[in-house]
Write a protein that holds these residues in place. Structure first.
Motif, PDB file in Angstrom:
ATOM      1  N   MET A  32       0.836  -1.197   0.000  1.00 11.71           N
ATOM      2  CA  MET A  32       0.000   0.000   0.000  1.00 11.71           C
ATOM      3  C   MET A  32       0.878   1.256   0.000  1.00 11.71           C
ATOM      4  O   MET A  32       0.616   2.222  -0.716  1.00 11.71           O
ATOM      5  CB  MET A  32      -0.913   0.004   1.224  1.00 11.71           C
ATOM      6  N   GLY A  33       1.921   1.207   0.837  1.00 13.88           N
ATOM      7  CA  GLY A  33       2.861   2.326   0.865  1.00 13.88           C
ATOM      8  C   GLY A  33       3.540   2.480  -0.485  1.00 13.88           C
ATOM      9  O   GLY A  33       3.743   3.607  -0.979  1.00 13.88           O
ATOM     10  N   GLY A  34       3.889   1.329  -1.086  1.00 11.80           N
ATOM     11  CA  GLY A  34       4.556   1.343  -2.388  1.00 11.80           C
ATOM     12  C   GLY A  34       3.660   1.880  -3.491  1.00 11.80           C
ATOM     13  O   GLY A  34       4.112   2.624  -4.375  1.00 11.80           O
ATOM     14  N   ILE A  35       2.381   1.520  -3.420  1.00  9.55           N
ATOM     15  CA  ILE A  35       1.429   2.021  -4.427  1.00  9.55           C
ATOM     16  C   ILE A  35       1.311   3.535  -4.296  1.00  9.55           C
ATOM     17  O   ILE A  35       1.297   4.269  -5.286  1.00  9.55           O
ATOM     18  CB  ILE A  35       0.046   1.335  -4.251  1.00  9.55           C
ATOM     19  N   TYR A  36       1.262   4.000  -3.057  1.00  7.61           N
ATOM     20  CA  TYR A  36       1.179   5.441  -2.796  1.00  7.61           C
ATOM     21  C   TYR A  36       2.410   6.161  -3.357  1.00  7.61           C
ATOM     22  O   TYR A  36       2.296   7.153  -4.077  1.00  7.61           O
ATOM     23  CB  TYR A  36       1.055   5.655  -1.284  1.00  7.61           C
ATOM     24  N   ARG A  37       3.596   5.612  -3.047  1.00  8.91           N
ATOM     25  CA  ARG A  37       4.836   6.223  -3.559  1.00  8.91           C
ATOM     26  C   ARG A  37       4.858   6.188  -5.088  1.00  8.91           C
ATOM     27  O   ARG A  37       5.270   7.147  -5.736  1.00  8.91           O
ATOM     28  CB  ARG A  37       6.058   5.475  -3.034  1.00  8.91           C
ATOM     29  N   GLY A  38       4.435   5.041  -5.622  1.00  6.85           N
ATOM     30  CA  GLY A  38       4.422   4.893  -7.076  1.00  6.85           C
ATOM     31  C   GLY A  38       3.499   5.912  -7.729  1.00  6.85           C
ATOM     32  O   GLY A  38       3.835   6.521  -8.752  1.00  6.85           O
ATOM     33  N   LEU A  39       2.367   6.119  -7.078  1.00  6.30           N
ATOM     34  CA  LEU A  39       1.375   7.069  -7.598  1.00  6.30           C
ATOM     35  C   LEU A  39       1.969   8.480  -7.652  1.00  6.30           C
ATOM     36  O   LEU A  39       1.851   9.194  -8.656  1.00  6.30           O
ATOM     37  CB  LEU A  39       0.157   7.052  -6.666  1.00  6.30           C
TER      38      LEU A  39
END
Lengths: 403, 232
Positions: A32-39
């Motif tokens: 979830m953190g990674g998706i946020y950073r990716g976004l």
């Protein structure tokens, strides 16, 4: 002797399965953190990639990434004359969806300011930057186009000459880069019939006025290419981007252009803020809330697991109390097990995530800072999770070992 | 029997409940056990034997009375639970009807853990644990888990654990109940040898009258009252 390790070894199968389960939960937290950073990273990759110091957009709009911004191409020259501006170029950006190999192909179309910008700033994993003013494109690998592949867009066919990585829109669609002329041609492409009807309409309108009736050349021009009619504007561009001369204060140049009543100017930092607070913000907050929720769920699940593991050990704990083991030995047994489970689960989550995240349709960007933060959360969760077990263990009386 | 006292109780009384639900489980129990002495405690179920052991073992505080172990007054209501627990791990060994080994530790670890709890270095505690297991004839089974040991072997490991802290007092609650007659007698003789060799006072609660010749002294408990018994 480490009682926690001995107990784990005794029930290794159950501990391993539980740890894998918790690890997968933590992997989702990391993800979830990674998706946020990716976004966030995806949203900023274009604005940072074009290397602009200033963004000039249509008056009172928030720029090409937030809403439609239309500017005349001539603005490029006007911006170039401002003191402190090293060079200026067109910026064209829009999204299209076409059929390709019988599948929908959705892409962001980015116009590069030829000849200053040929895509040399882009992170190319294969091929080369643009080498000619027309009919070449650089495509992100997420679009699934191969080097040398030809793609028909509108009336023209474009050849893929370069492949980029992680060049996507804030919506996650891969970006293809063209010269700004080609990008506009793709944006404003109209079917032949539509062009013919428009030309006929122009000719009819010209025929209805005296000037058109007395000047045959006017009728001839009206039914020709719109580019040959001086009164009609050329295709609009999305923004003008400017690079400043070294040592120039961006705010000063921005103030100078603030007097122009037809445009609004943003610095690079302001443009990034607009992006993050605009189109990305809601998704960002949603992911953050999910992340908090998952963290709480992980903590509750771990607490229940540790509590259950402790319940299974109440008799040995009573026995330990009977033979005089101090409370710190018993607390240590539960706390260490919880921490060992937390740390191993973190490792399991990280390793599984490392293999799984690249398969996700959108980029999952797990940074070292995020990993350290999650590790800290895991330690806190582990301590919190052990409290319930410790509370139960402390209530066990030594004589329960005898019954 | 001469020698320093391992245990001395006086006026030990335990009352459960209050008012019309009051039950007197033990009344004015007085006993003296010297170091190296093996004492049998007989009596029917519900007579108060286990209550006596729990009070003497500093697990359950008596309602009235005093307990001194190794010459130190321990149970007079002035000691904290932490003090009692510390004293217990340094001075008392327990053996129960069921072997009561820690299931996730093997035989030698079950004995070693007591040594480590009283602050011995791990290597020294392990050496001592192996010596005890060898002395009790279960050395070859040292690395077996409790579930891999027979009832008799488990009880020997429990006795080894009870000896690991070199206690002044061992309390055994029907330690031979799960064993056949021959093995039961072997265990009782083991207690006698341990008491004599290590100078430890041993109190064994038992129903088995066949092995009473092993004991130096026999007490009987009935309706919460403790009194010396004949060996008849």
């Amino acid at each position: 002797m480490n009682l926690a390790v001995r107990d784990i070894r005794h029930s290794l199968g159950r501990f391993t399965l539980t740890t894998i389960g918790v690890g997968m939960l933590l992997m989702v937290v990391m993800g979830m953190g990674g998706i946020y950073r990716g976004l966030v990273d995806d949203a900023l990759v274009v604005t940072r990639g074009v290397g602009a110091d200033l963004w000039v957009v249509q008056r009172d709009t928030r720029g090409p990434f937030a809403e439609v911004s239309r500017l005349p191409r001539s603005l490029v020259d006007r911006v170039a004359t401002v003191p402190g501006v090293r060079d200026s170029r067109e910026f064209v950006f829009h999204t299209i969806q076409r059929e390709h190999r019988d599948k929908p192909l959705r892409m962001g179309v980015l116009g590069l300011g030829w000849p200053i910008d040929k895509g040399q700033r882009l992170l190319l994993v294969a091929g080369r930057p643009l080498a000619q003013n027309h009919f070449e494109m650089i495509a992100d690998e997420s679009l699934g186009l191969g080097l040398g592949e030809k793609l028909r867009l509108g009336k023209d066919t474009y050849t893929v000459v370069g492949i980029t990585r992680w060049l996507v829109t804030s919506g996650g669609d891969g970006i293809a880069c063209f010269t700004s002329r080609d990008a506009q041609a793709i944006q404003f492409d109209e079917p032949g019939e539509s062009v013919r009807l428009e030309r006929q309409a122009r000719r009819d309108r010209a025929g209805e006025i005296d000037f058109g009736r007395t000047q045959p050349s006017v009728l001839e021009r009206a039914s020709g290419r719109s580019g040959n009619i001086a009164a009609l504007p050329g295709p609009a561009i999305s923004a003008v981007i400017a690079r400043l001369a070294p040592g120039t204060d961006a705010n000063e140049v921005q103030m100078l252009m603030g007097g122009w009543s037809d445009v609004t100017t943003y610095t690079q930092t302001q443009q990034e803020e607009l992006l993050l607070k605009g189109s990305v913000d809601r998704a960002r907050r949603q992911i953050l809330l999910f992340r908090v929720l998952l963290t709480v769920i992980s903590a509750v699940i771990m607490a229940l697991i540790i509590s259950t593991l402790t319940l299974d050990k109440l008799h040995p704990i009573a026995l330990l109390k009977l033979i005089g083991a101090p409370n710190r030995t018993i607390v240590g047994l539960i706390l260490q097990q919880s921490l060992i489970m937390g740390v191993l689960a973190f490792g399991v989550g990280y390793i599984i995530g490392l293999r799984l995240f690249p398969m996700f349709p959108r980029r999952v960007l797990v940074t070292n800072d995020d990993l350290i933060r999650v590790a800290g959360i895991v330690v806190v969760i582990s301590v919190f999770a052990s409290l319930l077990g410790i509370w139960k263990a402390m209530r066990v009386a030594p004589n329960e070992a005898i019954g | 029997m001469d020698g320093p006292l391992a245990l001395e109780t006086s006026g030990l009384t335990k009352v459960y409940g209050s008012g019309h639900t009051e039950v007197v489980a033990m009344r004015d129990a007085t006993m003296r056990v010297r170091r190296g002495e093996v004492v049998a405690l007989l009596g029917p179920s519900g007579a108060g034997k286990s209550t006596f052991l729990l009070c003497v073992g500093l697990i359950n505080p008596p309602t009235r009375g005093r307990v001194s172990i190794g010459g130190r007054l321990m149970q007079d209501g002035s000691r904290s639970l932490g003090d009692l627990r510390r004293f217990r791990r340094e001075n008392i060994g327990f053996v129960f009807q069921k072997s009561n080994l820690i299931p996730f530790l093997n035989a030698v670890d079950n004995v070693q853990v007591v040594g480590e709890l009283i602050g011995r270095p791990a290597s020294q505690a392990r050496r001592r644990a192996m010596e005890l297991l060898d002395a009790l004839g279960v050395g070859p089974r040292a690395r077996n888990m409790p579930t891999q040991l027979s009832g008799g072997e488990q009880q020997r490991v429990t006795i080894a654990r009870a000896l690991a802290n070199q206690p002044s007092l061992i309390l055994a609650d029907e330690p031979t109940a799960a064993l056949d007659g021959v093995r039961g007698r072997q265990v009782m003789e083991l207690f006698r040898n341990v008491a004599h060799e290590h100078g430890t006072g041993v109190i064994v609660v038992t129903h088995d009258h066949r092995a009473l010749d092993v004991f130096d002294t026999v007490y009987e408990m009935e309706d919460g009252s403790l009194k010396p018994a004949s060996r008849a």
